[in-house]
Design an enzyme around this catalytic site. Structure first.
Site, PDB file in Angstrom:
ATOM      1  N   CYS A  13       0.811  -1.226   0.000  1.00  0.00           N
ATOM      2  CA  CYS A  13       0.000   0.000   0.000  1.00  0.00           C
ATOM      3  C   CYS A  13       0.845   1.277   0.000  1.00  0.00           C
ATOM      4  O   CYS A  13       0.345   2.357  -0.288  1.00  0.00           O
ATOM      5  CB  CYS A  13      -0.943   0.011   1.198  1.00  0.00           C
ATOM      6  SG  CYS A  13      -2.096  -1.363   1.182  1.00  0.00           S
ATOM      7  N   HIS A  66      -3.389   7.433   2.522  1.00  0.00           N
ATOM      8  CA  HIS A  66      -3.758   6.098   2.042  1.00  0.00           C
ATOM      9  C   HIS A  66      -5.137   5.780   2.621  1.00  0.00           C
ATOM     10  O   HIS A  66      -5.415   6.048   3.780  1.00  0.00           O
ATOM     11  CB  HIS A  66      -2.727   5.074   2.500  1.00  0.00           C
ATOM     12  CG  HIS A  66      -3.145   3.665   2.237  1.00  0.00           C
ATOM     13  ND1 HIS A  66      -3.668   3.258   1.020  1.00  0.00           N
ATOM     14  CD2 HIS A  66      -3.151   2.560   3.025  1.00  0.00           C
ATOM     15  CE1 HIS A  66      -3.951   1.977   1.085  1.00  0.00           C
ATOM     16  NE2 HIS A  66      -3.659   1.520   2.292  1.00  0.00           N
ATOM     17  N   ASN A 108     -10.196   0.004   0.073  1.00  0.00           N
ATOM     18  CA  ASN A 108      -8.739   0.127   0.061  1.00  0.00           C
ATOM     19  C   ASN A 108      -8.211  -0.403  -1.273  1.00  0.00           C
ATOM     20  O   ASN A 108      -8.272  -1.600  -1.538  1.00  0.00           O
ATOM     21  CB  ASN A 108      -8.176  -0.680   1.244  1.00  0.00           C
ATOM     22  CG  ASN A 108      -6.662  -0.599   1.349  1.00  0.00           C
ATOM     23  OD1 ASN A 108      -5.991  -0.132   0.428  1.00  0.00           O
ATOM     24  ND2 ASN A 108      -6.127  -1.054   2.466  1.00  0.00           N
TER      25      ASN A 108
HETATM   26  O1  UT7 Z   1      -3.701  -1.012   3.626  1.00  0.00           O
HETATM   27  C1  UT7 Z   1      -2.777  -1.527   4.537  1.00  0.00           C
HETATM   28  C2  UT7 Z   1      -3.043  -1.046   5.855  1.00  0.00           C
HETATM   29  N1  UT7 Z   1      -4.201  -1.728   6.376  1.00  0.00           N
HETATM   30  C3  UT7 Z   1      -4.809  -1.213   7.411  1.00  0.00           C
HETATM   31  O2  UT7 Z   1      -4.434  -0.155   7.830  1.00  0.00           O
HETATM   32  C4  UT7 Z   1      -5.935  -2.002   8.061  1.00  0.00           C
HETATM   33  C5  UT7 Z   1      -5.837  -1.834   9.532  1.00  0.00           C
HETATM   34  N2  UT7 Z   1      -6.840  -2.557  10.291  1.00  0.00           N
HETATM   35  C6  UT7 Z   1      -8.138  -2.264  10.270  1.00  0.00           C
HETATM   36  O3  UT7 Z   1      -8.580  -1.418   9.540  1.00  0.00           O
HETATM   37  C7  UT7 Z   1      -9.050  -2.937  11.268  1.00  0.00           C
HETATM   38  O4  UT7 Z   1      -8.277  -3.654  12.208  1.00  0.00           O
HETATM   39  C8  UT7 Z   1     -10.073  -3.884  10.620  1.00  0.00           C
HETATM   40  C9  UT7 Z   1     -11.101  -3.084   9.860  1.00  0.00           C
HETATM   41  C10 UT7 Z   1      -9.366  -4.855   9.690  1.00  0.00           C
HETATM   42  C11 UT7 Z   1     -10.810  -4.674  11.703  1.00  0.00           C
HETATM   43  O5  UT7 Z   1     -11.428  -3.822  12.639  1.00  0.00           O
HETATM   44  P1  UT7 Z   1     -11.287  -4.104  14.199  1.00  0.00           P
HETATM   45  O6  UT7 Z   1     -12.089  -3.089  14.867  1.00  0.00           O
HETATM   46  O7  UT7 Z   1      -9.829  -4.171  14.506  1.00  0.00           O
HETATM   47  O8  UT7 Z   1     -12.020  -5.504  14.350  1.00  0.00           O
HETATM   48  P2  UT7 Z   1     -11.438  -6.891  14.855  1.00  0.00           P
HETATM   49  O9  UT7 Z   1     -10.566  -7.506  13.809  1.00  0.00           O
HETATM   50  O10 UT7 Z   1     -10.886  -6.755  16.230  1.00  0.00           O
HETATM   51  O11 UT7 Z   1     -12.781  -7.699  14.972  1.00  0.00           O
HETATM   52  C12 UT7 Z   1     -13.800  -7.352  15.910  1.00  0.00           C
HETATM   53  C13 UT7 Z   1     -14.923  -8.339  15.761  1.00  0.00           C
HETATM   54  C14 UT7 Z   1     -14.453  -9.791  15.801  1.00  0.00           C
HETATM   55  O12 UT7 Z   1     -15.446 -10.551  16.474  1.00  0.00           O
HETATM   56  P3  UT7 Z   1     -15.273 -10.962  18.000  1.00  0.00           P
HETATM   57  O13 UT7 Z   1     -14.016 -11.752  18.052  1.00  0.00           O
HETATM   58  O14 UT7 Z   1     -15.204  -9.679  18.754  1.00  0.00           O
HETATM   59  O15 UT7 Z   1     -16.504 -11.768  18.256  1.00  0.00           O
HETATM   60  C15 UT7 Z   1     -14.400 -10.179  14.359  1.00  0.00           C
HETATM   61  O16 UT7 Z   1     -14.589 -11.554  14.175  1.00  0.00           O
HETATM   62  O17 UT7 Z   1     -15.548  -8.157  14.486  1.00  0.00           O
HETATM   63  C16 UT7 Z   1     -15.573  -9.406  13.797  1.00  0.00           C
HETATM   64  N3  UT7 Z   1     -15.434  -9.132  12.383  1.00  0.00           N
HETATM   65  C17 UT7 Z   1     -16.509  -8.908  11.589  1.00  0.00           C
HETATM   66  N4  UT7 Z   1     -17.829  -8.852  11.848  1.00  0.00           N
HETATM   67  C18 UT7 Z   1     -18.650  -8.578  10.817  1.00  0.00           C
HETATM   68  C19 UT7 Z   1     -14.321  -9.065  11.629  1.00  0.00           C
HETATM   69  N5  UT7 Z   1     -14.625  -8.804  10.349  1.00  0.00           N
HETATM   70  C20 UT7 Z   1     -15.981  -8.695  10.296  1.00  0.00           C
HETATM   71  C21 UT7 Z   1     -16.908  -8.433   9.271  1.00  0.00           C
HETATM   72  N6  UT7 Z   1     -18.217  -8.368   9.577  1.00  0.00           N
HETATM   73  N7  UT7 Z   1     -16.518  -8.210   7.997  1.00  0.00           N
END
Ligand code: UT7
Length: 326
Positions: A116, A253, A283
């Site tokens: 990225c 980004h 993204n």
């Molecule tokens: O381009 C390169 C750079 N990339 C980035 O900068 C991405 C950086 N990271 C992020 O943007 C975020 O970490 C994400 C958007 C990927 C994830 O958000 P988060 O708030 O960190 O969520 P998480 O991964 O901690 O997940 C929270 C909950 C989990 O459930 P439990 O374990 O709390 O029950 C996940 O399983 O949300 C769940 N979850 C979803 N639920 C519905 C994860 N993906 C989804 C989804 N829909 N698509």
């Protein structure tokens, strides 16, 4: 007088097919919701390339637009630098394919793999080529078809990305070389391979295996993003004797609206001064900054004389920032 790389033209390309969060969930049978995706990422839509559409097709379309805006013919281009994680093939480079598609025949063309951050790396390399007199007219292109490297059963990643391409044409100009003169003021590039596994493609040409799909530990990447992006923007400003108050536009980004908002707050910028496309494009990796730049330049937000800061972080880890006066 010094040689500066000025941004003479911008271009962008998005595939025709636009997919909403609900459509994505229904099509791939993903257990997710429009509300979760919007709330956690700010994403509402992404574009998906047609089956026959490649990174070089999209990059060539963006490049043609940048050339047209600059009023430059392809025959004048000395170098084509393409940032992509989804090349048409390992070689010929996607940059060389684009060279042929736009009808450029002189100079050289190569790809860069910085995920990225690739577009910011491209600006850094182009800046050096121009300042040292090795090239006068350089296309920097970010083009990605992440739809082909996503695991469509992994809801933690497949909802986050989209396809597209963006390009800028940089031209050498002699000017006073102060922060008030136009062109790239400086580019600041970093990587730290110790974090290679938190965002990577499992497999690919030359690897010992893996299906060639993207894997990400989202929370960890998020933590690195907020600290490293703030630090590299301050590094860029400090190197030029500038402060947050000098920034007219942040073109970040486009990975997550929460990261973008956090950066805006750190830089004391009101949200109207931050260019956001993540809602419409998701993204698009190396294409996200030039696509956002193109949109804000064409709709008149970024005007001549404006100071723009661009920043990105991605797999590697790689991260960087560039300051440009339009
Ligand atoms: O381009 C390169 C750079 N990339 C980035 O900068 C991405 C950086 N990271 C992020 O943007 C975020 O970490 C994400 C958007 C990927 C994830 O958000 P988060 O708030 O960190 O969520 P998480 O991964 O901690 O997940 C929270 C909950 C989990 O459930 P439990 O374990 O709390 O029950 C996940 O399983 O949300 C769940 N979850 C979803 N639920 C519905 C994860 N993906 C989804 C989804 N829909 N698509």
């Amino acid at each position: 007088m010094v040689l500066r790389a000025t941004i003479a033209g911008c271009g962008g390309y998005l595939p025709e097919r636009r997919l909403s969060n609900d459509e994505l969930a229904a099509q791939y049978g993903i257990e997710t919701s429009d509300a979760w995706i919007r709330e956690r990422t700010g994403i509402c839509f992404r574009h998906i390339a047609a089956p026959e559409e490649t990174a070089s097709d999209m990059g060539a379309a963006a490049a043609r637009e940048a050339l047209a805006q600059a009023g430059v013919d392809a025959s004048e281009v000395d170098a084509i630098l393409v940032a992509t994680s989804t090349p048409d093939s390992a070689f010929p480079a996607t940059a060389v394919r684009i060279q042929a598609k736009i009808g450029a025949t002189k100079g050289f063309a190569f790809d860069m793999a910085a995920a990225c951050t690739g577009f910011v790396y491209g600006l850094g390399v182009a800046d050096s080529l121009i300042r040292t007199g090795q090239a006068r007219c350089v296309l920097v292109i970010g083009t990605e078809v992440y739809s082909r490297i996503l695991d469509w059963t992994d809801r933690g990643t497949c909802v986050l990305f989209g396809d597209g391409a963006g390009a800028v044409l940089l031209r050498a100009e002699e000017n006073g070389g102060t922060t008030a003169d136009r062109g790239l003021l400086s580019c600041h590039l970093h990587s730290d391979g110790r974090f290679g596994d938190i965002l990577h493609i499992e497999g690919g040409a030359g690897s010992t295996g893996g299906p060639g799909l993207l894997r990400m530990a989202g929370k960890e990447v998020f933590r690195h993003a907020v600290t490293k992006l703030a630090a590299v923007v301050d590094e860029a400003l400090g190197a030029n004797g500038l402060t947050h108050a000098d920034i007219r536009w942040l073109v970040p980004h486009q990975a997550n609206a929460r990261i973008i908002d956090a950066m805006g707050r750190k830089l004391n910028l009101p949200s109207e001064r931050v260019v956001v496309t993540v809602d419409k494009h998701a993204n698009t990796s190396a294409a996200s900054i030039p696509l956002a730049l193109n949109e804000a330049r064409r709709d008149g937000r970024i005007a001549d004389g404006d100071l723009v800061v661009m920043e990105a972080i991605g797999g590697g880890l790689t991260w960087g920032a560039a300051l440009a006066r339009f």
